[in-house]
Design a protein around this motif. Structure first.
Motif, mmCIF file in Angstrom:
data_model
loop_
_atom_site.group_PDB
_atom_site.id
_atom_site.type_symbol
_atom_site.label_atom_id
_atom_site.label_comp_id
_atom_site.label_asym_id
_atom_site.label_seq_id
_atom_site.Cartn_x
_atom_site.Cartn_y
_atom_site.Cartn_z
ATOM 1 N N GLY A 150 -2.729 -34.402 -49.552
ATOM 2 C CA GLY A 150 -2.025 -33.238 -49.006
ATOM 3 C C GLY A 150 -0.523 -33.392 -49.099
ATOM 4 O O GLY A 150 0.222 -32.459 -48.799
ATOM 5 N N HIS A 151 -0.051 -34.549 -49.543
ATOM 6 C CA HIS A 151 1.395 -34.773 -49.596
ATOM 7 C C HIS A 151 2.079 -33.871 -50.621
ATOM 8 O O HIS A 151 3.150 -33.341 -50.371
ATOM 9 C CB HIS A 151 1.709 -36.244 -49.911
ATOM 10 N N LEU A 152 1.451 -33.695 -51.783
ATOM 11 C CA LEU A 152 2.043 -32.829 -52.804
ATOM 12 C C LEU A 152 2.070 -31.385 -52.296
ATOM 13 O O LEU A 152 3.055 -30.665 -52.472
ATOM 14 C CB LEU A 152 1.248 -32.927 -54.111
ATOM 15 N N THR A 153 1.001 -31.000 -51.635
ATOM 16 C CA THR A 153 0.907 -29.662 -51.043
ATOM 17 C C THR A 153 2.054 -29.428 -50.064
ATOM 18 O O THR A 153 2.748 -28.410 -50.116
ATOM 19 C CB THR A 153 -0.445 -29.543 -50.308
ATOM 20 N N ASP A 154 2.264 -30.395 -49.181
ATOM 21 C CA ASP A 154 3.323 -30.259 -48.174
ATOM 22 C C ASP A 154 4.707 -30.231 -48.819
ATOM 23 O O ASP A 154 5.597 -29.514 -48.386
ATOM 24 C CB ASP A 154 3.267 -31.427 -47.175
ATOM 25 N N LEU A 155 4.842 -31.028 -49.857
ATOM 26 C CA LEU A 155 6.110 -31.106 -50.577
ATOM 27 C C LEU A 155 6.444 -29.749 -51.202
ATOM 28 O O LEU A 155 7.567 -29.248 -51.085
ATOM 29 C CB LEU A 155 5.954 -32.183 -51.655
ATOM 30 N N LEU A 156 5.462 -29.139 -51.832
ATOM 31 C CA LEU A 156 5.684 -27.821 -52.441
ATOM 32 C C LEU A 156 5.991 -26.785 -51.366
ATOM 33 O O LEU A 156 6.837 -25.911 -51.544
ATOM 34 C CB LEU A 156 4.448 -27.395 -53.240
ATOM 35 N N TYR A 157 5.311 -26.919 -50.262
ATOM 36 C CA TYR A 157 5.551 -25.958 -49.188
ATOM 37 C C TYR A 157 6.979 -26.099 -48.648
ATOM 38 O O TYR A 157 7.648 -25.103 -48.357
ATOM 39 C CB TYR A 157 4.514 -26.138 -48.075
ATOM 40 N N ASP A 158 7.447 -27.333 -48.565
ATOM 41 C CA ASP A 158 8.827 -27.544 -48.094
ATOM 42 C C ASP A 158 9.858 -27.031 -49.090
ATOM 43 O O ASP A 158 10.955 -26.612 -48.701
ATOM 44 C CB ASP A 158 9.069 -29.030 -47.789
ATOM 45 N N ILE A 159 9.524 -27.075 -50.368
ATOM 46 C CA ILE A 159 10.443 -26.509 -51.373
ATOM 47 C C ILE A 159 10.519 -24.993 -51.166
ATOM 48 O O ILE A 159 11.599 -24.393 -51.226
ATOM 49 C CB ILE A 159 9.986 -26.888 -52.801
ATOM 50 N N ALA A 160 9.376 -24.383 -50.885
ATOM 51 C CA ALA A 160 9.376 -22.932 -50.618
ATOM 52 C C ALA A 160 10.206 -22.627 -49.377
ATOM 53 O O ALA A 160 10.941 -21.628 -49.326
ATOM 54 C CB ALA A 160 7.941 -22.436 -50.457
ATOM 55 N N LEU A 161 10.113 -23.496 -48.387
ATOM 56 C CA LEU A 161 10.889 -23.292 -47.160
ATOM 57 C C LEU A 161 12.393 -23.431 -47.442
ATOM 58 O O LEU A 161 13.207 -22.607 -46.990
ATOM 59 C CB LEU A 161 10.434 -24.317 -46.106
ATOM 60 N N ALA A 162 12.748 -24.462 -48.212
ATOM 61 C CA ALA A 162 14.159 -24.640 -48.585
ATOM 62 C C ALA A 162 14.653 -23.397 -49.309
ATOM 63 O O ALA A 162 15.772 -22.920 -49.076
ATOM 64 C CB ALA A 162 14.313 -25.877 -49.481
ATOM 65 N N ALA A 163 13.791 -22.853 -50.163
ATOM 66 C CA ALA A 163 14.181 -21.671 -50.945
ATOM 67 C C ALA A 163 14.485 -20.483 -50.042
ATOM 68 O O ALA A 163 15.431 -19.732 -50.296
ATOM 69 C CB ALA A 163 13.068 -21.303 -51.919
ATOM 70 N N LYS A 164 13.708 -20.337 -48.986
ATOM 71 C CA LYS A 164 13.974 -19.211 -48.064
ATOM 72 C C LYS A 164 15.349 -19.373 -47.429
ATOM 73 O O LYS A 164 16.102 -18.412 -47.284
ATOM 74 C CB LYS A 164 12.906 -19.168 -46.964
#
Ligand code: FDP
Length: 344
Positions: A31-45
């Motif tokens: 799930g680490h890659l999943t969380d990492l991608l999600y955090d990139i989406a959050l940074a993008a917002k």
């Protein structure tokens, strides 16, 4: 699919749901890659909301560089850099990072755990365009670490594009989009600002079969090689070409590649003789060329240095530059042909 049916509730896929679905392909995933991608989406917002206020910073900021909320007014690229860093330094998912904005690799602070992944990024690509209200973006790629444990090293960062496990870009334009791949096709998400969510708007993106645009800074033509000049004529319908493409150049790689991906054609930034210190052009292998080549190839296209696949080049240093040709495969291969024939 019409715009309204894409976002009409039923069948609506948020980025979170999509990333989780992707993870289901790998039963052993942590799930680490999943969380990492999600955090990139959050940074993008966060970055998107700042880019939309670009130009207001000077008005809202006082002489002491503070805005009305008492926050320090930061340059947008510094803000993008620190946002991505702060969302990722303490999560235990990364062993290190590297950014176009930082000279050396970015270590994880010793008080936090290290993880199995490496994040490389260009926090605000095309930043020279911000003053003119032109789209800018963030580019990223994720690798698995090579060293066994402990703090990440250069060896973990200097990997070829073939080792990328996920990559993509954010474009902050008339809307904000996240386009990414984990090696199983490319998907595009559009930020719905009213609900603050990225929604799947462009599933399974493929380059159009018919190329439409060529995109390069033709102002530098006098610095280009004979092969690149002739290739450009070919794109314009000369040199025995069966096609004649329209020219579009924004000067913001993310926006130019985004248009190439959805409109078809080629974006190139070749070697030139403009600056003897940059014989391989301007773009960075690790933060710009490799993630874009990886994504374009996942969408059925091809990324080349003009002499071979970008993804085959193993970086020798963090900020190495490379010539870049990305777009429809047959159009990019034609560049290789002209360069091989005329630039010995
Ligand atoms: P910028 O300097 O504005 O950050 O590599 C950075 C980049 O923009 C790319 O986004 C863009 O494709 C390129 O430089 C534009 O360079 P030129 O001005 O030389 O065309």
């Amino acid at each position: 699919m019409s715009e309204s049916s894409r976002s009409s509730g039923s069948g609506l896929i948020t980025i979170e749901r999509h990333i989780l679905r992707e993870q289901e392909r790998f039963p052993d995933a942590t799930g680490h890659l999943t969380d990492l991608l999600y955090d990139i989406a959050l940074a993008a917002k966060l970055i998107a909301s700042r880019t939309q206020r670009a130009g207001l910073a000077d008005i809202l900021g006082s002489a002491g560089h503070e805005n009305v909320q008492g926050e320090e007014v930061q340059k947008l690229d510094e803000y993008a850099q620190s946002t991505i860093y702060q969302l990722n330094d303490h999560t235990g998912r990364l062993c290190c990072m590297a950014s176009e904005e930082e000279k050396d690799i970015i270590e994880i602070p010793p008080q936090y755990p290290t993880g199995n992944y490496v994040l490389v990024f260009d926090p605000l690509d095309g930043s020279s365009n911000i003053d003119f209200n032109v789209a800018v973006g963030t580019i990223f790629a994720i690798f698995r670490r090579r060293t066994a444990s402990g703090p990440g090293t250069l060896e973990d960062v200097l990997q070829s594009g073939r080792e990328i496990v996920a990559g993509g870009y954010l474009v902050y334009g008339s809307s904000t989009m996240l386009v990414y791949t984990t090696g199983h096709g490319v998907n595009g998400f559009t930020l719905d600002p009213s609900i603050g969510e990225f929604l799947l708007s462009h599933p399974d993106v493929r380059l159009p079969r018919k190329p439409k645009y060529y995109s390069a800074n033709q102002g530098y033509e006098k610095y280009w090689s004979e092969g690149v000049r002739r290739y450009t004529r070919w794109l314009q319908g000369e040199e025995g070409s069966p096609m004649s493409l329209s020219l579009r150049y924004i000067g913001s790689m993310v926006a130019d590649v985004h248009r190439t991906l959805f409109g078809g054609g080629v974006f190139y930034y070749p070697s030139d003789t403009k600056d003897p210190n940059k014989p391989h052009g301007k773009l960075r292998l690790l933060y710009e060329a490799m993630p874009m080549a990886y994504l374009i190839e996942q969408a059925g296209g091809y990324g080349s240095t003009g002499r071979g696949p970008i993804l085959d080049v193993k970086p020798a240093s963090l900020h190495q530059r490379t010539p870049v040709f990305v777009g429809n495969r047959e159009v990019v291969e034609k560049a290789e042909e002209f360069i091989a024939t005329h630039d010995r």
